[in-house]
Design a protein around this motif. Sequence first.
Motif, PDB file in Angstrom:
ATOM      1  N   GLU A   1       0.816  -1.207   0.000  1.00 54.44           N
ATOM      2  CA  GLU A   1       0.000   0.000   0.000  1.00 54.44           C
ATOM      3  C   GLU A   1       0.857   1.267   0.000  1.00 54.44           C
ATOM      4  O   GLU A   1       0.440   2.303  -0.500  1.00 54.44           O
ATOM      5  CB  GLU A   1      -0.932  -0.002   1.214  1.00 54.44           C
ATOM      6  N   ALA A   2       2.076   1.169   0.542  1.00 54.86           N
ATOM      7  CA  ALA A   2       2.989   2.314   0.569  1.00 54.86           C
ATOM      8  C   ALA A   2       3.734   2.483  -0.753  1.00 54.86           C
ATOM      9  O   ALA A   2       4.402   3.500  -0.968  1.00 54.86           O
ATOM     10  CB  ALA A   2       3.991   2.154   1.710  1.00 54.86           C
ATOM     11  N   GLY A   3       3.624   1.485  -1.622  1.00 50.60           N
ATOM     12  CA  GLY A   3       4.239   1.581  -2.944  1.00 50.60           C
ATOM     13  C   GLY A   3       5.733   1.339  -2.972  1.00 50.60           C
ATOM     14  O   GLY A   3       6.416   1.759  -3.910  1.00 50.60           O
ATOM     15  N   VAL A   4       6.264   0.654  -1.964  1.00 49.33           N
ATOM     16  CA  VAL A   4       7.698   0.352  -1.962  1.00 49.33           C
ATOM     17  C   VAL A   4       7.918  -1.024  -2.596  1.00 49.33           C
ATOM     18  O   VAL A   4       6.991  -1.838  -2.672  1.00 49.33           O
ATOM     19  CB  VAL A   4       8.285   0.392  -0.533  1.00 49.33           C
ATOM     20  N   PRO A   5       9.134  -1.306  -3.085  1.00 55.30           N
ATOM     21  CA  PRO A   5       9.399  -2.595  -3.730  1.00 55.30           C
ATOM     22  C   PRO A   5       9.070  -3.782  -2.824  1.00 55.30           C
ATOM     23  O   PRO A   5       9.408  -3.778  -1.636  1.00 55.30           O
ATOM     24  CB  PRO A   5      10.899  -2.532  -4.040  1.00 55.30           C
ATOM     25  N   ALA A   6       8.401  -4.760  -3.393  1.00 54.76           N
ATOM     26  CA  ALA A   6       7.968  -5.929  -2.613  1.00 54.76           C
ATOM     27  C   ALA A   6       9.149  -6.810  -2.221  1.00 54.76           C
ATOM     28  O   ALA A   6      10.076  -7.016  -3.003  1.00 54.76           O
ATOM     29  CB  ALA A   6       6.966  -6.743  -3.426  1.00 54.76           C
ATOM     30  N   GLU A   7       9.095  -7.315  -1.001  1.00 54.01           N
ATOM     31  CA  GLU A   7      10.082  -8.284  -0.532  1.00 54.01           C
ATOM     32  C   GLU A   7       9.423  -9.637  -0.282  1.00 54.01           C
ATOM     33  O   GLU A   7      10.059 -10.571   0.206  1.00 54.01           O
ATOM     34  CB  GLU A   7      10.754  -7.778   0.751  1.00 54.01           C
ATOM     35  N   GLY A   8       8.140  -9.723  -0.609  1.00 54.85           N
ATOM     36  CA  GLY A   8       7.403 -10.963  -0.428  1.00 54.85           C
ATOM     37  C   GLY A   8       6.056 -10.850  -1.098  1.00 54.85           C
ATOM     38  O   GLY A   8       5.810  -9.926  -1.888  1.00 54.85           O
ATOM     39  N   ILE A   9       5.172 -11.788  -0.811  1.00 51.27           N
ATOM     40  CA  ILE A   9       3.839 -11.845  -1.424  1.00 51.27           C
ATOM     41  C   ILE A   9       2.796 -11.942  -0.318  1.00 51.27           C
ATOM     42  O   ILE A   9       2.916 -12.775   0.591  1.00 51.27           O
ATOM     43  CB  ILE A   9       3.713 -13.066  -2.365  1.00 51.27           C
ATOM     44  N   ILE A  10       1.772 -11.110  -0.373  1.00 49.78           N
ATOM     45  CA  ILE A  10       0.675 -11.174   0.596  1.00 49.78           C
ATOM     46  C   ILE A  10       0.046 -12.560   0.546  1.00 49.78           C
ATOM     47  O   ILE A  10      -0.360 -13.030  -0.519  1.00 49.78           O
ATOM     48  CB  ILE A  10      -0.388 -10.097   0.292  1.00 49.78           C
ATOM     49  N   ALA A  11      -0.030 -13.218   1.699  1.00 47.91           N
ATOM     50  CA  ALA A  11      -0.651 -14.545   1.761  1.00 47.91           C
ATOM     51  C   ALA A  11      -1.684 -14.539   2.884  1.00 47.91           C
ATOM     52  O   ALA A  11      -1.442 -15.042   3.981  1.00 47.91           O
ATOM     53  CB  ALA A  11       0.396 -15.625   1.989  1.00 47.91           C
ATOM     54  N   ASP A  12      -2.853 -13.955   2.587  1.00 48.18           N
ATOM     55  CA  ASP A  12      -3.932 -13.930   3.579  1.00 48.18           C
ATOM     56  C   ASP A  12      -4.798 -15.182   3.438  1.00 48.18           C
ATOM     57  O   ASP A  12      -4.472 -16.098   2.672  1.00 48.18           O
ATOM     58  CB  ASP A  12      -4.753 -12.639   3.458  1.00 48.18           C
ATOM     59  N   LEU A  13      -5.896 -15.241   4.180  1.00 49.40           N
ATOM     60  CA  LEU A  13      -6.746 -16.439   4.163  1.00 49.40           C
ATOM     61  C   LEU A  13      -7.285 -16.756   2.775  1.00 49.40           C
ATOM     62  O   LEU A  13      -7.444 -17.920   2.413  1.00 49.40           O
ATOM     63  CB  LEU A  13      -7.916 -16.250   5.143  1.00 49.40           C
ATOM     64  N   HIS A  14      -7.565 -15.712   1.988  1.00 49.38           N
ATOM     65  CA  HIS A  14      -8.089 -15.923   0.635  1.00 49.38           C
ATOM     66  C   HIS A  14      -7.017 -16.518  -0.274  1.00 49.38           C
ATOM     67  O   HIS A  14      -7.280 -17.427  -1.059  1.00 49.38           O
ATOM     68  CB  HIS A  14      -8.610 -14.604   0.070  1.00 49.38           C
ATOM     69  N   VAL A  15      -5.796 -16.010  -0.150  1.00 51.37           N
ATOM     70  CA  VAL A  15      -4.681 -16.514  -0.954  1.00 51.37           C
ATOM     71  C   VAL A  15      -4.374 -17.961  -0.575  1.00 51.37           C
ATOM     72  O   VAL A  15      -4.115 -18.795  -1.447  1.00 51.37           O
ATOM     73  CB  VAL A  15      -3.434 -15.623  -0.766  1.00 51.37           C
ATOM     74  N   ILE A  16      -4.442 -18.256   0.721  1.00 53.43           N
ATOM     75  CA  ILE A  16      -4.198 -19.620   1.198  1.00 53.43           C
ATOM     76  C   ILE A  16      -5.233 -20.591   0.625  1.00 53.43           C
ATOM     77  O   ILE A  16      -4.915 -21.730   0.288  1.00 53.43           O
ATOM     78  CB  ILE A  16      -4.208 -19.654   2.743  1.00 53.43           C
ATOM     79  N   ARG A  17      -6.481 -20.135   0.472  1.00 51.67           N
ATOM     80  CA  ARG A  17      -7.542 -20.989  -0.072  1.00 51.67           C
ATOM     81  C   ARG A  17      -7.477 -21.100  -1.592  1.00 51.67           C
ATOM     82  O   ARG A  17      -7.628 -22.191  -2.158  1.00 51.67           O
ATOM     83  CB  ARG A  17      -8.913 -20.435   0.333  1.00 51.67           C
ATOM     84  N   VAL A  18      -7.259 -19.974  -2.264  1.00 51.52           N
ATOM     85  CA  VAL A  18      -7.380 -19.925  -3.717  1.00 51.52           C
ATOM     86  C   VAL A  18      -6.159 -20.497  -4.447  1.00 51.52           C
ATOM     87  O   VAL A  18      -6.310 -21.191  -5.459  1.00 51.52           O
ATOM     88  CB  VAL A  18      -7.639 -18.471  -4.190  1.00 51.52           C
ATOM     89  N   SER A  19      -4.958 -20.233  -3.932  1.00 49.34           N
ATOM     90  CA  SER A  19      -3.739 -20.649  -4.643  1.00 49.34           C
ATOM     91  C   SER A  19      -3.683 -22.150  -4.930  1.00 49.34           C
ATOM     92  O   SER A  19      -3.381 -22.557  -6.064  1.00 49.34           O
ATOM     93  CB  SER A  19      -2.495 -20.205  -3.870  1.00 49.34           C
ATOM     94  N   PRO A  20      -3.986 -23.023  -3.954  1.00 49.77           N
ATOM     95  CA  PRO A  20      -4.009 -24.458  -4.271  1.00 49.77           C
ATOM     96  C   PRO A  20      -5.175 -24.824  -5.186  1.00 49.77           C
ATOM     97  O   PRO A  20      -5.051 -25.707  -6.035  1.00 49.77           O
ATOM     98  CB  PRO A  20      -4.172 -25.124  -2.897  1.00 49.77           C
ATOM     99  N   ARG A  21      -6.288 -24.140  -5.029  1.00 49.13           N
ATOM    100  CA  ARG A  21      -7.477 -24.473  -5.824  1.00 49.13           C
ATOM    101  C   ARG A  21      -7.220 -24.278  -7.309  1.00 49.13           C
ATOM    102  O   ARG A  21      -7.632 -25.099  -8.131  1.00 49.13           O
ATOM    103  CB  ARG A  21      -8.662 -23.606  -5.372  1.00 49.13           C
TER     104      ARG A  21
END
Length: 215
Positions: free
Chosen positions: A130-150
């Motif tokens: 949200e601050a617009g700085v270079p990413a050092e990782g990937i957001i992995a919230d509950l939705h990402v945890i559910r959707v990525s394997p699906r």
Amino acid sequence: MDLFETKNDWEAKLVPILEKYKGQKHPLDYENLYQLLVMVVLSAQDSDANINKIAPALFETFPNMESLSVSNVDALIPYISKVRNFGTKASWLIDIAQTIQKDENIPLTMNSLTALKGIGRKSANVIMREAGVPAEGIIADLHVIRVSPRIGLIPENQDGNKVEKQLMQILPKSIWGEIGLAISFLGRQICRPKPKCPECPINMICEYYKINPIV
């Protein structure tokens, strides 16, 4: 297929959601970096909607890091008492505020953010995105945890840090800053626990949809 080809392949497959959700603001209704940090800490194991509801009164009383730093847990609790684990989170926020002191001192690197009480990698990734700085990782919230394997990106795993690590291995760094929230928005809006597959912009590359073409 080598890892480089795998990364390029997945980047191409995910273009529709990257384009659909690119640049969209996080669902937490914050107005500045201070508010975002506080709301991210409060939102752990709670809903964004609930945090948005209690935020106006909270920030009217504590408008910046400095006002929070000279307060205490007992004064803060009445404003966050409807938040899950409010006692622990109150302690974290007071500790953070006393450490940082002023809004302009809020750090924006993974190591410095995760050194603060109550901020793990997921929270740090949200703040940095949200601050617009270079990413050092990937957001992995509950939705990402559910959707990525699906969709077939990674094996099923309920540990957010492990999911993030797997995603970082398979996706090119150039999309780290956007892809986590793009998958999260897909999970919030379309790829729900009971998914709306016909509406999904990436259903043709989805492993779940191949097995369940009509949902």
